[in-house]
Design a protein around this motif. Structure first.
Motif, mmCIF file in Angstrom:
data_model
loop_
_atom_site.group_PDB
_atom_site.id
_atom_site.type_symbol
_atom_site.label_atom_id
_atom_site.label_comp_id
_atom_site.label_asym_id
_atom_site.label_seq_id
_atom_site.Cartn_x
_atom_site.Cartn_y
_atom_site.Cartn_z
ATOM 1 N N GLY A 202 0.822 -1.208 0.000
ATOM 2 C CA GLY A 202 0.000 0.000 0.000
ATOM 3 C C GLY A 202 0.850 1.250 0.000
ATOM 4 O O GLY A 202 0.557 2.217 -0.711
ATOM 5 N N TRP A 203 1.924 1.234 0.806
ATOM 6 C CA TRP A 203 2.834 2.385 0.800
ATOM 7 C C TRP A 203 3.482 2.534 -0.576
ATOM 8 O O TRP A 203 3.585 3.648 -1.109
ATOM 9 C CB TRP A 203 3.931 2.227 1.854
ATOM 10 C CG TRP A 203 4.936 3.321 1.726
ATOM 11 C CD1 TRP A 203 4.862 4.576 2.236
ATOM 12 C CD2 TRP A 203 6.157 3.280 0.973
ATOM 13 N NE1 TRP A 203 5.947 5.322 1.864
ATOM 14 C CE2 TRP A 203 6.759 4.551 1.075
ATOM 15 C CE3 TRP A 203 6.785 2.291 0.222
ATOM 16 C CZ2 TRP A 203 7.974 4.844 0.464
ATOM 17 C CZ3 TRP A 203 7.991 2.590 -0.396
ATOM 18 C CH2 TRP A 203 8.579 3.865 -0.270
ATOM 19 N N LEU A 204 3.930 1.406 -1.167
ATOM 20 C CA LEU A 204 4.591 1.476 -2.471
ATOM 21 C C LEU A 204 3.642 2.050 -3.526
ATOM 22 O O LEU A 204 4.034 2.921 -4.312
ATOM 23 C CB LEU A 204 5.059 0.076 -2.884
ATOM 24 C CG LEU A 204 5.736 -0.016 -4.258
ATOM 25 C CD1 LEU A 204 7.018 0.808 -4.284
ATOM 26 C CD2 LEU A 204 6.015 -1.480 -4.616
ATOM 27 N N HIS A 205 2.406 1.581 -3.538
ATOM 28 C CA HIS A 205 1.441 2.086 -4.509
ATOM 29 C C HIS A 205 1.192 3.575 -4.297
ATOM 30 O O HIS A 205 1.101 4.351 -5.268
ATOM 31 C CB HIS A 205 0.134 1.304 -4.373
ATOM 32 C CG HIS A 205 -0.937 1.731 -5.326
ATOM 33 N ND1 HIS A 205 -0.753 1.775 -6.694
ATOM 34 C CD2 HIS A 205 -2.221 2.134 -5.112
ATOM 35 C CE1 HIS A 205 -1.868 2.189 -7.284
ATOM 36 N NE2 HIS A 205 -2.764 2.418 -6.342
ATOM 37 N N THR A 206 1.113 4.009 -3.045
ATOM 38 C CA THR A 206 0.912 5.431 -2.747
ATOM 39 C C THR A 206 2.102 6.255 -3.216
ATOM 40 O O THR A 206 1.946 7.311 -3.836
ATOM 41 C CB THR A 206 0.702 5.640 -1.236
ATOM 42 O OG1 THR A 206 -0.380 4.825 -0.785
ATOM 43 C CG2 THR A 206 0.392 7.096 -0.929
ATOM 44 N N ALA A 207 3.310 5.769 -2.900
ATOM 45 C CA ALA A 207 4.518 6.497 -3.291
ATOM 46 C C ALA A 207 4.641 6.600 -4.808
ATOM 47 O O ALA A 207 5.012 7.650 -5.346
ATOM 48 C CB ALA A 207 5.752 5.811 -2.702
ATOM 49 N N ILE A 208 4.325 5.502 -5.509
ATOM 50 C CA ILE A 208 4.387 5.529 -6.962
ATOM 51 C C ILE A 208 3.358 6.532 -7.507
ATOM 52 O O ILE A 208 3.656 7.359 -8.371
ATOM 53 C CB ILE A 208 4.107 4.126 -7.543
ATOM 54 C CG1 ILE A 208 5.234 3.155 -7.169
ATOM 55 C CG2 ILE A 208 3.956 4.193 -9.059
ATOM 56 C CD1 ILE A 208 4.917 1.714 -7.512
ATOM 57 N N THR A 209 2.139 6.461 -6.966
ATOM 58 C CA THR A 209 1.046 7.294 -7.479
ATOM 59 C C THR A 209 1.337 8.778 -7.336
ATOM 60 O O THR A 209 1.112 9.565 -8.262
ATOM 61 C CB THR A 209 -0.260 6.951 -6.741
ATOM 62 O OG1 THR A 209 -0.574 5.571 -6.950
ATOM 63 C CG2 THR A 209 -1.403 7.820 -7.243
ATOM 64 N N PHE A 210 1.850 9.181 -6.173
ATOM 65 C CA PHE A 210 1.988 10.612 -5.903
ATOM 66 C C PHE A 210 3.410 11.144 -6.074
ATOM 67 O O PHE A 210 3.620 12.355 -5.962
ATOM 68 C CB PHE A 210 1.474 10.915 -4.496
ATOM 69 C CG PHE A 210 -0.006 10.696 -4.355
ATOM 70 C CD1 PHE A 210 -0.906 11.519 -5.009
ATOM 71 C CD2 PHE A 210 -0.503 9.663 -3.588
ATOM 72 C CE1 PHE A 210 -2.268 11.319 -4.894
ATOM 73 C CE2 PHE A 210 -1.865 9.453 -3.463
ATOM 74 C CZ PHE A 210 -2.756 10.278 -4.119
ATOM 75 N N ALA A 211 4.382 10.272 -6.323
ATOM 76 C CA ALA A 211 5.748 10.759 -6.509
ATOM 77 C C ALA A 211 6.408 10.244 -7.783
ATOM 78 O O ALA A 211 7.401 10.822 -8.223
ATOM 79 C CB ALA A 211 6.610 10.374 -5.301
ATOM 80 N N HIS A 212 5.883 9.154 -8.371
ATOM 81 C CA HIS A 212 6.548 8.568 -9.533
ATOM 82 C C HIS A 212 5.577 8.226 -10.661
ATOM 83 O O HIS A 212 5.953 7.508 -11.593
ATOM 84 C CB HIS A 212 7.291 7.285 -9.129
ATOM 85 C CG HIS A 212 8.284 7.473 -8.023
ATOM 86 N ND1 HIS A 212 9.546 7.998 -8.227
ATOM 87 C CD2 HIS A 212 8.196 7.222 -6.698
ATOM 88 C CE1 HIS A 212 10.191 8.047 -7.073
ATOM 89 N NE2 HIS A 212 9.399 7.587 -6.131
#
Length: 411
Positions: A244-254
């Motif tokens: 969930g953190w990885l998906h969030t980080a990808i969505t809003f930063a990458h």
């Protein structure tokens, strides 16, 4: 509503009394500590909903994010079907403000939130009340306390359904994108030095090119029993937090699929970048096989999992092979490449800056190009030209009557 009661033996009266006493003791100690140090609660920042603003926009975007949007983002990084942890993280963000003297309170309320008898020593809706609520929501075993489940349910309705909470955007994203896992200690040096990567680590690298993402992936394994499983053949609950953190980080930063641009805060429900990274790794591995982990999406319910079939532990990649195919950015290109991508926080800070710049130019003498040039210099490494043109400028330009370039400067 999510089920916040875990399967345990039926609690006895003595157990309930014991937990009540433990909670009361902890909250009394917090109250006494604040009093002894002369820390007074700040009054609840009540802001009536602006009837002139349509729908949910009762405080101006993009400075504020709704409690409901914050809840959905943070819920993705907690165990599935548990509402209390995401609400607790909202409380922690509100209570942990560090620059109150410069920016003012980082939250606003349209109405006072529901409370609990254990919180009676704290002014409802104050910053100290949110700190006490955080302590109560995170107390181990607190779900057997009288009226605890009702409190969680009422808080969810107040935050999400009644839409009575706003939080300043940068605080939510700082909390969501820089999460430190509570269940294990990660080591950035070890992540950089490790020569062999598991499937989740390699996928995280492909999607982010960030060693910190590798460090946060942890050790994936099969669940030991049905209570641990998220999906059939799924990984343990705590691994859904990492994904969930990885998906969030990808969505809003990458994000590269356009979801952040097209859907704003709801981009986590639309971003396909994590599945693209999974697909690229599967193709690199040679295609699907019976032991290949597969992503399992249930974003509407607030979780993302990955199956972990027999043999998944044996899938390994040499760091060198992955780096050859998806290289890290050379050190001398980091600064240059950073300007080609925007971060969510960078774009938000640029919006705040742009509003002030508009106010300082009441005669509209400056052009869009002049604002853009100054913004790219002021937020170097956090703002791209594309981000300014597509996401920062249009909405604010309409709100402030800057759709045109404004009067041109005279030479």
């Amino acid at each position: 509503m999510g089920n916040d009661t875990k399967k345990t033996d039926s609690p006895t009266g003595a157990m309930r009394e014991g937990l009540w006493g433990a909670a009361q003791k902890q909250l009394t100690e917090l109250r006494d500590h604040l009093v002894e140090n002369g820390v007074s609660p700040l009054p609840a920042p009540l802001v009536p909903k602006d009837q002139n603003r349509p729908g949910r926009d009762w405080l101006p975007k993009p400075e504020w994010i709704s409690g409901g949007d914050a809840f959905e983002i943070l819920r993705l990084q907690t165990e599935p079907y548990q509402y209390a942890p995401a609400i607790a993280r909202i409380c922690n963000i509100i209570a942990g403000q560090w620059d109150i003297e410069e920016s003012g309170l980082n939250y606003a309320l349209a109405s006072l939130p529901p409370s609990h008898k254990l919180l009676r020593d704290f002014a409802v809706g104050s910053n100290q009340w949110f700190l006490a609520l955080y302590r109560l929501l995170t107390l181990k075993g607190a779900e057997i306390i009288e009226d605890w489940e009702g409190l969680v349910s009422d808080l969810y309705e107040w935050i999400v359904m009644y839409d009575d909470l706003r939080i300043r955007l940068p605080y939510v994203f700082d909390g969501a994108l820089t999460l430190d896992w509570h269940y294990h200690h990660y080591s950035l040096p070890e992540a950089k030095q490790e020569p062999i990567w598991s499937f989740p680590k390699a996928m995280a690298w492909i999607a982010t090119r960030d060693y910190l993402a590798l460090a946060r992936m942890g050790h994936f394994r099969r669940p030991e029993d049905d209570d641990e499983a998220v999906a059939q053949d799924g990984v343990c609950n705590y691994n859904t937090q990492a994904l969930g953190w990885l998906h969030t980080a990808i969505t809003f930063a990458h994000c590269e699929c356009g979801a952040r641009r097209d859907f704003g805060f709801e981009a986590i429900k639309h971003c396909t970048c994590i599945s693209v990274a999974w697909e690229e790794l599967v193709r690199f591995k040679g295609g699907l096989s019976p032991n290949t982990p597969e992503l399992v999406f249930n974003i509407q319910e607030g979780w993302l999992s990955m199956t972990w079939p027999d043999g998944a532990n044996d899938i390994r990649f040499l760091r060198r092979d992955i780096l050859d195919r998806w290289p890290a950015l050379p050190a001398d290109q980091l600064e240059a490449s950073a300007t080609e991508h925007s971060t969510m926080t960078g774009e938000q800070q640029c919006r705040d800056w742009l509003v002030k710049e508009f106010a300082a130019d009441p005669n509209k003498r400056r052009s869009k190009g002049d604002f853009r040039k100054a913004a790219l210099a002021a937020f170097a490494g956090r703002l791209s030209e594309r981000g300014f043109n597509l996401r920062v400028w249009p909405e604010l330009a309409r709100e402030h009557g800057r759709d045109g370039a404004g009067a041109k400067r005279k030479s």
